[in-house]
Design a protein around this motif. Sequence first.
Motif, PDB file in Angstrom:
ATOM      1  N   ARG A   1       7.951 111.756  14.430  1.00  0.00           N
ATOM      2  CA  ARG A   1       8.250 110.794  13.160  1.00  0.00           C
ATOM      3  C   ARG A   1       9.685 111.160  12.646  1.00  0.00           C
ATOM      4  O   ARG A   1      10.439 111.938  13.241  1.00  0.00           O
ATOM      5  CB  ARG A   1       7.246 111.072  12.103  1.00  0.00           C
ATOM      6  CG  ARG A   1       5.716 111.012  12.515  1.00  0.00           C
ATOM      7  CD  ARG A   1       5.402 109.567  12.843  1.00  0.00           C
ATOM      8  NE  ARG A   1       3.936 109.338  12.804  1.00  0.00           N
ATOM      9  CZ  ARG A   1       3.292 108.495  12.438  1.00  0.00           C
ATOM     10  NH1 ARG A   1       3.789 107.561  11.586  1.00  0.00           N
ATOM     11  NH2 ARG A   1       1.846 108.439  12.771  1.00  0.00           N
ATOM     12  N   SER A   2      10.221 110.444  11.798  1.00  0.00           N
ATOM     13  CA  SER A   2      11.693 110.442  11.443  1.00  0.00           C
ATOM     14  C   SER A   2      12.150 111.943  11.087  1.00  0.00           C
ATOM     15  O   SER A   2      13.241 112.159  11.305  1.00  0.00           O
ATOM     16  CB  SER A   2      11.589 109.567  10.184  1.00  0.00           C
ATOM     17  OG  SER A   2      10.925 109.878   9.113  1.00  0.00           O
ATOM     18  N   ALA A   3      11.365 112.802  10.398  1.00  0.00           N
ATOM     19  CA  ALA A   3      11.766 113.977   9.926  1.00  0.00           C
ATOM     20  C   ALA A   3      11.522 115.039  10.994  1.00  0.00           C
ATOM     21  O   ALA A   3      11.817 116.192  10.880  1.00  0.00           O
ATOM     22  CB  ALA A   3      10.883 114.433   8.514  1.00  0.00           C
ATOM     23  N   GLY A   4      11.063 114.868  12.234  1.00  0.00           N
ATOM     24  CA  GLY A   4      10.546 115.805  13.111  1.00  0.00           C
ATOM     25  C   GLY A   4       9.444 116.753  12.696  1.00  0.00           C
ATOM     26  O   GLY A   4       8.903 116.271  11.677  1.00  0.00           O
ATOM     27  N   LEU A   5       9.558 118.083  13.052  1.00  0.00           N
ATOM     28  CA  LEU A   5       8.561 119.116  12.334  1.00  0.00           C
ATOM     29  C   LEU A   5       9.167 119.712  11.241  1.00  0.00           C
ATOM     30  O   LEU A   5       8.569 120.577  10.551  1.00  0.00           O
ATOM     31  CB  LEU A   5       8.228 120.044  13.543  1.00  0.00           C
ATOM     32  CG  LEU A   5       7.482 119.347  14.599  1.00  0.00           C
ATOM     33  CD1 LEU A   5       7.217 120.563  15.959  1.00  0.00           C
ATOM     34  CD2 LEU A   5       6.028 119.056  14.113  1.00  0.00           C
TER      35      LEU A   5
ATOM     36  N   GLN B   1      11.467 105.372   5.549  1.00  0.00           N
ATOM     37  CA  GLN B   1      12.029 105.835   6.805  1.00  0.00           C
ATOM     38  C   GLN B   1      11.044 105.529   7.686  1.00  0.00           C
ATOM     39  O   GLN B   1      11.031 105.933   9.042  1.00  0.00           O
ATOM     40  CB  GLN B   1      12.856 107.243   6.922  1.00  0.00           C
ATOM     41  CG  GLN B   1      13.763 107.452   6.081  1.00  0.00           C
ATOM     42  CD  GLN B   1      13.919 108.783   5.496  1.00  0.00           C
ATOM     43  OE1 GLN B   1      13.109 109.817   6.123  1.00  0.00           O
ATOM     44  NE2 GLN B   1      14.645 109.076   4.380  1.00  0.00           N
ATOM     45  N   GLY B   2       9.908 105.293   7.525  1.00  0.00           N
ATOM     46  CA  GLY B   2       8.588 105.003   8.345  1.00  0.00           C
ATOM     47  C   GLY B   2       8.450 103.710   9.101  1.00  0.00           C
ATOM     48  O   GLY B   2       9.241 102.581   8.713  1.00  0.00           O
TER      49      GLY B   2
ATOM     50  N   HIS C   1       6.591 109.134   7.156  1.00  0.00           N
ATOM     51  CA  HIS C   1       5.227 109.070   7.123  1.00  0.00           C
ATOM     52  C   HIS C   1       4.479 110.192   6.375  1.00  0.00           C
ATOM     53  O   HIS C   1       3.519 109.900   5.474  1.00  0.00           O
ATOM     54  CB  HIS C   1       4.866 109.006   8.582  1.00  0.00           C
ATOM     55  CG  HIS C   1       3.265 108.802   8.572  1.00  0.00           C
ATOM     56  ND1 HIS C   1       2.550 107.566   8.222  1.00  0.00           N
ATOM     57  CD2 HIS C   1       2.347 109.717   9.138  1.00  0.00           C
ATOM     58  CE1 HIS C   1       1.204 107.988   8.499  1.00  0.00           C
ATOM     59  NE2 HIS C   1       1.291 109.038   9.162  1.00  0.00           N
ATOM     60  N   TYR C   2       4.813 111.465   6.466  1.00  0.00           N
ATOM     61  CA  TYR C   2       4.092 112.434   6.160  1.00  0.00           C
ATOM     62  C   TYR C   2       4.397 112.819   4.500  1.00  0.00           C
ATOM     63  O   TYR C   2       4.781 114.080   4.182  1.00  0.00           O
ATOM     64  CB  TYR C   2       4.157 113.652   6.711  1.00  0.00           C
ATOM     65  CG  TYR C   2       3.244 113.447   8.331  1.00  0.00           C
ATOM     66  CD1 TYR C   2       2.249 113.428   8.491  1.00  0.00           C
ATOM     67  CD2 TYR C   2       4.456 113.410   9.273  1.00  0.00           C
ATOM     68  CE1 TYR C   2       1.791 113.076   9.891  1.00  0.00           C
ATOM     69  CE2 TYR C   2       3.985 112.986  10.604  1.00  0.00           C
ATOM     70  CZ  TYR C   2       2.611 112.830  10.921  1.00  0.00           C
ATOM     71  OH  TYR C   2       1.995 112.676  12.212  1.00  0.00           O
TER      72      TYR C   2
END
Length: 297
Positions: free
Chosen positions: A184-188, A248-249, A277-278
């Motif tokens: 997803r957009s922010a990675g881990l 950003q999702g 997303h998270y």
Amino acid sequence: MTSELLPGFIPSDVEVEPGVQIHTVIGGSGPPLLLLHGHPQTHVIWHKVVPSLCERFTVVACDLRGYGDSSRPRGDAAHGNYSKRTMAADVLAVMRSLGFTRFLVMAHDRGARVAHRLGADHPEAVQRMVLLDIAPTLAMYGKTTEAFARAYWHWFFLIQPSPLPERLIEADPAAYIRDVMGSRSAGLAPFDPRALHEYQRCLALPGAAHGLCEDYRAAASIDLEHDRADLAQGRRLAMPLLVLWGAQGVVERCFAPLAEWRLVAEHVDGEPLPCGHYIPEEAPDILLARALPFLAA
């Protein structure tokens, strides 16, 4: 591990039907607030926001059936064991077992789909709901584009007949967590390593991959039947909804969340937040700033 991330919460396993227990943690004091997580996670997603929530609410966070430390029953041919109607009945039974007949809900991703069905089937139980980063299931399947299918490939992978997707996930559940969440957009970066470890631990439990797949198989079959029946009969959610999604999702790129929710609910407000997303783990402070006034209204 959960106790480290949610200190002071009391764990409980609530039997909601013979042989099916829903793992639940409870903390705080005040009006009851039910928290429901998404895929491929557990109730631990809320660990950054529960300290503030516990100052105002009695917080009840559940692992959905098939996820976390809740029971992972086998799916049936019609996928009814994992329909959102069944999963909504699970969490309603949990709340009633605690003496809460009417309560608030905040839910993310798959949990928000359970919350949607909970509000539709049991409107007397739900005061108001915060739904995070989804449009209604029927709208998302009905308006699928190539861009959506590429971004949410797991929607179409997980619904393949058993045991193919289960076998592939079970080969390396930790990698599935890293690859799905990290893409997803922010990675881990937003995830506490202890939370990631907990998600990986739970997906490696026997039957967890099957439960996860059955959740999605139900969403692509029996859940759509229930949603279409609501539309045909003119049933709409009557309680106030706050719909928040990541700017950003994928939901922002591929759908019009407020417009879609206003087709199925009477009172909808909401906006995109500056994250992916998270939301509870990427933007906890922004989520609290927007959700707390709504929940306390």
